[in-house]
Scaffold this active site. Structure first.
Site, PDB file in Angstrom:
ATOM      1  N   ARG A  45      43.104  57.242  95.159  1.00 26.10           N
ATOM      2  CA  ARG A  45      43.852  58.452  95.489  1.00 26.10           C
ATOM      3  C   ARG A  45      45.351  58.159  95.455  1.00 26.10           C
ATOM      4  O   ARG A  45      46.139  58.963  94.982  1.00 26.10           O
ATOM      5  CB  ARG A  45      43.450  58.986  96.873  1.00 26.10           C
ATOM      6  N   TYR A  97      53.629  84.050  86.856  1.00 29.90           N
ATOM      7  CA  TYR A  97      52.207  83.775  86.645  1.00 29.90           C
ATOM      8  C   TYR A  97      51.420  84.260  87.863  1.00 29.90           C
ATOM      9  O   TYR A  97      51.800  84.007  89.012  1.00 29.90           O
ATOM     10  CB  TYR A  97      52.018  82.275  86.412  1.00 29.90           C
ATOM     11  N   ASP A 169      59.047  76.001  85.719  1.00 31.47           N
ATOM     12  CA  ASP A 169      57.704  75.898  85.141  1.00 31.47           C
ATOM     13  C   ASP A 169      57.890  75.908  83.627  1.00 31.47           C
ATOM     14  O   ASP A 169      58.216  76.930  83.028  1.00 31.47           O
ATOM     15  CB  ASP A 169      56.842  77.077  85.599  1.00 31.47           C
ATOM     16  N   LYS A 194      47.319  73.420  79.456  1.00 27.10           N
ATOM     17  CA  LYS A 194      47.745  74.212  78.311  1.00 27.10           C
ATOM     18  C   LYS A 194      48.202  73.308  77.159  1.00 27.10           C
ATOM     19  O   LYS A 194      47.430  72.514  76.646  1.00 27.10           O
ATOM     20  CB  LYS A 194      48.828  75.196  78.745  1.00 27.10           C
TER      21      LYS A 194
END
Length: 392
Positions: A45, A97, A169, A194
């Site tokens: 982690r 978004y 972004d 994406k």
């Protein structure tokens, strides 16, 4: 050095074996020589060798100091918002978004973080909205889905003048087309789902910081919250990045042709694509983007959801699906899909009408994509005419 060469040069050869492909370290923990003495990794982690290669690569792509990989784009956004505290304020782009809107409005407002949504195509709107509570300016450029462009240089200066964090972004542009840190951004987020991964086969997010100080804060949040990207998906993102420069160039070339075709269709009212000279922010986009991207959005002369739905349901090469940025072309109806969580009034204010259609233009032949759109539009209109005739 050309960008494609740089990308391939950034990806290291495995020192242990000489493997030209980055190894997948599929492990949860690492054996220590003695308590606290190890080879830089203790628990997956906190850190993982495969993920670290991706994170270092992301930082280099964006000319940042540090990169961090998360389990989704929204997890990456969430990590940035966790830099704030109760009483702070975010100034966010109005054409935002839907997932970010949902996170900001329905999660963080409950914890006392307020949001102001502004039209960021005019940097003065951002400046005017700043108050003594403002802690973060949140910009998408191009925006999702109406592809508005913000002047990143101007907003970067405003953020510095007011000592406010500035996050971009950069999902729609990708680091190949645009590097916001060069224009004053403190943080960059990506839905690596994406363009960065590029094959519609994983969910991932990235945060890149402009300073080591911010990097340490994001690293703490990543480790404390635990929304990390696993080693196999990290490897898939690395593999996608190997062709990123080539793909972005072709996406943009195809999208330009599709956008130009759509401007000739009588049924279409507006075509939104920064590469068109008619786009309201074309000159700003040209000044800060190397390529104009692979997303094209358009709306119809009549705001008819049923007609728009028939068009997106009638394509063959463009697959009706959420997401974007993959090698295969996708289409969607934002009002019923990606932006359904946004209230109708706010959605319309930002330009997301019921007839707005978003295309993610893939790597198929551009002429084939144009022919597909043409037949879908013609067939949808034909059904409309036949329905009207039957009613009469």
């Amino acid at each position: 050095m050309q960008e494609q060469t740089q990308i391939l040069n950034y990806i290291p050869v495995d020192e242990l074996t000489g493997s030209i492909s980055v190894p997948i370290y599929q492990t949860s923990t690492f054996v220590q020589e003695e308590p606290g003495v190890h080879k830089g990794f203790d628990y997956a982690r906190s850190n993982n060798p495969t993920r670290k290669v991706l994170e270092d690569l992301a930082a280099k792509l964006e000319n940042g100091t540090n990169g961090y990989a998360f389990s989704s784009g929204l997890a990456a956004i969430d990590a940035v918002v966790k830099l704030l505290k109760t009483g702070d304020e975010i100034i966010a782009v109005d054409d935002i978004y839907g997932g970010a809107f949902r996170l900001f409005t329905h999660i963080y407002e409950k914890f006392g973080i307020s949001i102001k949504y502004v039209d960021a195509t005019d940097a003065q709107n951002v400046a005017n909205a700043i108050s003594d509570k403002t802690a973060l300016i949140w910009i998408e450029s191009p925006t999702n889905p109406t592809l508005k462009i913000a002047d990143l240089r101007a907003i970067g200066k405003i953020a510095k003048e007011h000592n406010v964090l500035f996050c971009v972004d950069n999902t729609f542009a990708s680091p190949i087309a645009q590097k916001p840190i060069e224009y004053g951004a403190d943080l960059i987020v990506h839905s690596a789902t994406k363009y960065i991964s590029g094959h519609s086969d994983l969910i991932a997010g990235l945060v890149i910081t402009a300073t080591e100080e911010l990097g340490a804060k994001i690293k703490f949040i990543q480790n404390a919250s635990g929304a990390i990207l696993g080693p196999f998906d990290s490897w898939l993102v690395i593999r996608g990045i190997e062709t990123l420069s080539l793909r972005i160039k072709q996406h943009a070339e195809n999208a330009q042709k599709v956008a130009e075709f759509l401007t000739t269709e009588k049924l279409i009212k507006n075509v939104f694509y920064p590469g068109l000279k008619t786009h309201q922010n074309h000159e700003i986009a040209k000044s800060q983007q190397k390529y104009f991207g692979g997303v094209v959005t358009f709306d119809l002369v009549i705001d008819d959801k049923e007609l728009a739905s028939r068009i997106v349901s009638g394509t063959k090469l463009f697959k009706l699906a959420e997401s974007l940025g993959g090698v295969k072309s996708l289409c969607c109806l934002p009002c019923e899909m990606t932006h359904k969580s946004i209230p109708v009034e706010k959605r319309y204010q930002s330009g997301v009408t019921d007839s707005l259609i978003r295309l993610s233009v893939g790597l198929e032949d551009a002429d084939d994509l144009i022919a597909d759109l043409k037949q879908a539009i013609e067939n949808a209109v034909k059904v409309n005419v036949e329905t009207a005739s039957s009613l009469n």
